[in-house]
Design a protein around this motif. Sequence first.
Motif, mmCIF file in Angstrom:
data_model
loop_
_atom_site.group_PDB
_atom_site.id
_atom_site.type_symbol
_atom_site.label_atom_id
_atom_site.label_comp_id
_atom_site.label_asym_id
_atom_site.label_seq_id
_atom_site.Cartn_x
_atom_site.Cartn_y
_atom_site.Cartn_z
ATOM 1 N N HIS A 38 -28.086 -83.582 12.333
ATOM 2 C CA HIS A 38 -28.364 -83.842 13.886
ATOM 3 C C HIS A 38 -28.870 -82.703 14.656
ATOM 4 C CE1 HIS A 38 -24.515 -81.914 13.989
ATOM 5 N NE2 HIS A 38 -24.529 -81.644 15.443
ATOM 6 N N GLN A 39 -28.696 -81.620 13.938
ATOM 7 C CA GLN A 39 -28.940 -80.233 14.918
ATOM 8 C C GLN A 39 -30.481 -79.844 14.478
ATOM 9 O OE1 GLN A 39 -25.636 -77.933 12.721
ATOM 10 N NE2 GLN A 39 -27.374 -77.156 12.352
ATOM 11 N N THR A 40 -30.968 -78.943 15.448
ATOM 12 C CA THR A 40 -32.261 -78.316 15.293
ATOM 13 C C THR A 40 -31.908 -77.083 14.589
ATOM 14 O OG1 THR A 40 -31.649 -77.247 17.326
ATOM 15 C CG2 THR A 40 -33.204 -79.106 17.585
ATOM 16 N N PRO A 42 -31.868 -73.464 14.345
ATOM 17 C CA PRO A 42 -31.751 -72.373 15.243
ATOM 18 C C PRO A 42 -32.530 -71.008 15.151
ATOM 19 C CG PRO A 42 -29.842 -72.708 14.040
ATOM 20 C CD PRO A 42 -30.701 -73.311 13.710
ATOM 21 N N PHE A 43 -33.592 -70.827 15.843
ATOM 22 C CA PHE A 43 -34.265 -69.715 15.812
ATOM 23 C C PHE A 43 -34.867 -69.492 14.435
ATOM 24 C CE2 PHE A 43 -33.248 -64.891 16.198
ATOM 25 C CZ PHE A 43 -34.749 -64.623 16.530
ATOM 26 N N ALA A 44 -35.624 -70.231 13.895
ATOM 27 C CA ALA A 44 -36.103 -70.210 12.701
ATOM 28 C C ALA A 44 -37.522 -70.865 12.518
ATOM 29 C CB ALA A 44 -35.387 -70.626 11.467
ATOM 30 N N LEU A 52 -28.009 -73.374 7.659
ATOM 31 C CA LEU A 52 -26.953 -72.493 8.085
ATOM 32 C C LEU A 52 -25.988 -71.834 6.927
ATOM 33 C CD1 LEU A 52 -25.316 -74.333 11.026
ATOM 34 C CD2 LEU A 52 -26.490 -72.271 11.052
ATOM 35 N N HIS A 68 -33.771 -64.928 9.911
ATOM 36 C CA HIS A 68 -33.935 -64.345 11.094
ATOM 37 C C HIS A 68 -33.126 -62.724 11.031
ATOM 38 C CE1 HIS A 68 -29.840 -65.377 11.347
ATOM 39 N NE2 HIS A 68 -30.118 -66.418 11.173
ATOM 40 N N GLY A 69 -33.418 -62.026 11.997
ATOM 41 C CA GLY A 69 -33.043 -60.673 11.732
ATOM 42 C C GLY A 69 -31.673 -60.267 12.652
ATOM 43 N N ASP A 70 -30.806 -61.095 12.584
ATOM 44 C CA ASP A 70 -29.678 -60.985 13.398
ATOM 45 C C ASP A 70 -28.927 -59.540 12.896
ATOM 46 O OD1 ASP A 70 -27.984 -61.950 15.470
ATOM 47 O OD2 ASP A 70 -26.514 -63.002 14.161
ATOM 48 N N SER A 173 -46.794 -68.566 18.550
ATOM 49 C CA SER A 173 -46.048 -69.451 19.269
ATOM 50 C C SER A 173 -45.564 -68.903 20.561
ATOM 51 C CB SER A 173 -44.783 -70.028 18.456
ATOM 52 O OG SER A 173 -43.996 -69.279 17.975
ATOM 53 N N MET A 174 -45.087 -67.612 20.884
ATOM 54 C CA MET A 174 -44.979 -67.253 22.020
ATOM 55 C C MET A 174 -46.257 -67.125 23.050
ATOM 56 S SD MET A 174 -42.217 -64.324 21.171
ATOM 57 C CE MET A 174 -41.967 -63.966 22.911
ATOM 58 N N HIS A 177 -47.512 -71.419 23.295
ATOM 59 C CA HIS A 177 -46.549 -72.897 23.660
ATOM 60 C C HIS A 177 -46.785 -73.462 25.016
ATOM 61 C CE1 HIS A 177 -44.032 -69.684 25.380
ATOM 62 N NE2 HIS A 177 -43.069 -70.597 25.817
ATOM 63 N N LEU A 178 -47.345 -72.705 25.859
ATOM 64 C CA LEU A 178 -47.390 -73.347 27.221
ATOM 65 C C LEU A 178 -48.961 -73.709 27.336
ATOM 66 C CD1 LEU A 178 -44.944 -71.296 29.363
ATOM 67 C CD2 LEU A 178 -44.764 -73.648 28.623
ATOM 68 N N GLY A 259 -27.179 -60.112 21.274
ATOM 69 C CA GLY A 259 -26.590 -61.164 22.322
ATOM 70 C C GLY A 259 -26.800 -60.681 23.668
#
Lengths: 425, 425
Positions: A38-40, A42-44, A52, A68-70, A173-174, A177-178, A259
């Motif tokens: 059900h989930q999108t 995240p950030f990928a 996950l 991702h670079g967490d 994409s940044m 996207h608009l 964060g």
Amino acid sequence: MAMVPIPSLFSLSFSLRHFFVLSLAFNVTLILRLMLFHQTQPFAVTNSNTRLLISSSPPSNRVINLDHGDPRVYERFWRQTGDKSTIVIPGWQFMSYFSDGSNICWFLEAEFAREVVRLHKVVGNAVTEGRHIVVGTGSSQLFLAALYALSPNDAPQPISVVCASPYYSSYPSMTDHLKSGLYKWAGDAESFDKEGPYIELVTSPNNPDGHVRRSKVNKSQGFLVHDLAYYWPQYTPISAPADHDLTLFTVSKSTGHAGMRIGWALVKDEEVAKKMTKFIELNTIGVSKDSQVRAAKVLRAVSDSREQGNSKDSESFFKFSHKLMASRWKQLRLVVDRSGLFSLPKFSPAFCTFFNQVLEPQPAFVWLKCEGNVVDCESFLRGHNILTRSGIHFGVSPKYVRISMLDTDDNFNQFLDRLSAIQSR
Amino acid sequence: MAMVPIPSLFSLSFSLRHFFVLSLAFNVTLILRLMLFHQTQPFAVTNSNTRLLISSSPPSNRVINLDHGDPRVYERFWRQTGDKSTIVIPGWQFMSYFSDGSNICWFLEAEFAREVVRLHKVVGNAVTEGRHIVVGTGSSQLFLAALYALSPNDAPQPISVVCASPYYSSYPSMTDHLKSGLYKWAGDAESFDKEGPYIELVTSPNNPDGHVRRSKVNKSQGFLVHDLAYYWPQYTPISAPADHDLTLFTVSKSTGHAGMRIGWALVKDEEVAKKMTKFIELNTIGVSKDSQVRAAKVLRAVSDSREQGNSKDSESFFKFSHKLMASRWKQLRLVVDRSGLFSLPKFSPAFCTFFNQVLEPQPAFVWLKCEGNVVDCESFLRGHNILTRSGIHFGVSPKYVRISMLDTDDNFNQFLDRLSAIQSR
């Protein structure tokens, strides 16, 4: 939904034990998929349905997400610092939209600005004299603010935005996207040959490949945005204070506080600083005061830790993080060198003014190439439950992947174990 | 630069004392202008060069800036709460980009989400069942995220964005500043008659005029965004839990913590919630964890203060704020009623389910009309060193201005004194 791809390279040499392990992996993946359906993602940017890191799965089969670079690697340092980096904010503080109405960036907390200037002086990685500081909700927001500020207002066509490949996978994409009429992604800077004004993004050291970079397009009407998120001593030798028109930094990669969503721009031109501020006003009416104040405290702790030297109580942040990255890169090189399957970028050592010695770069990401017959390196590694980001998102071949070097010790060690297991086959 | 305009209405009846006061005001303004010449106008849409509240100026001449809605009025309440609303964050906490990878909004702190649901239950102003919560860097970011999420991806023309006038002055510039090909400001909802899909913004109670609103366009292909920033008991009677497709709230106006930059959206449709999350990922890669955690603490204190009733130690936030707004509106009405120069909107009392009684609206802004010969109410009040926002920015006549009712006691009292002085002439 497709099965987890099994690389044909190995399908012939299967033992029963291999089959059992793979079959188990497949079943775990299937369960994960059902759980996470059900989930999108995240950030990928990859299309994998396996998203996950589920730490409750058996260690050998769980998915290691290094897409991702967490920057979780730094948590240990901050646990050691104790109260020095703790903030306390009573309910009545920082209620106003405004920080300092007399500053161009009216939502910039003075305390944060002071610590930014001090840290750049301590590290020697950027000139702050004659610069306006604009704070942003991470450097992402400042990247967008820079595009807005540098785009001509009344141009008939959107200005071209370029970056040499491999470029940070989110830039296209940044930018697009608009479907902005002000600016438009125009791809690889190397092949850019349009006349007129353009914006060139210079990421140095580069995300994904860690190389030191300079502007590639050599035309008269260019605006340069220097994204120096990784220009810190733990990742690359500091050669000189950066002295550009518009430079972006972020706490996410410098201190590891992703964060917080705090970045800052050093901006030479007053009008550009004003327009960037205007963008952030229209976008989010300023930037979290709480996070600015917390970032100030954290940056102060980093500067203090350098100036107080190494005592038992206060290890220097950059010594800690440099040592840690050095150890990780050493281990990784060993594993990769033993294998004939992968290769790494080659870096030249250089003198680091911060550590006062000649050092090798040790980037925040591995830019790994699958050698030999493997065409799609990301799928190949996904087959081994290692999630990475394919080269295609960075404008190059799928033989490359970007892999985070900043995850937890546990994940990094698991990653090395798996990589070793692949090549010892 | 033009002089501070002296309204012609009064220029004939000048006494020497008036002239002296005005001359002094003019000189102070001139000095302020010289001091402030280099800066941009923070968070304001008027063209005034007199920007700031300089508290060191003589009280009778200093500029009172009520152009923006900085909610400084609530500080007193939060000072009283003491430790109950204080947060402590050690340096090692909330370092990751992620809050909960299993949530559609993967950067939403669970603690914040819980307190949002609880507060809506306590207040009775919104249905949260069957809604996805998307957190934003203020409701501004969520407004932009909603436009992005509701715009068709592949339409040949940008979708029209409309709102009945007077509308929030920032909607047009927020919608159009990037010249997006996805959406475009199309002005007053009342006169909108284009065929096809559109987005209608319904702000209720309305900013600037405080009236309760419903959708105005009655067409089949409309997406509604309900901006309920002011649907809290201190501003308007709570009639029923709001039950819309997409609703925006913010801590700036509910608890007064504008500096946190935290808003939230309640979203019925999963795909819309996913796209809004994607927008925030591309815009700022999530929302400050520090501010989410602080917002959670503050919302909890509000809910607790209601449930614990009024003791000496814990006054209910909404009783405090309602009493305060009631007192301000009472004072303002007295001053305006005594004057023949201004008028206020008329509101009907209604039953408030929160306070369990019939109450009058008492909006966060005064929507003041200059009666008589004054054509430009904003310039007129600026001549008396009161900065307001002209009706033209809200899509209506310059005879109207919006004035904040949420500033400090000191500024509010000064404002009333000046308004009284104008009419007693």
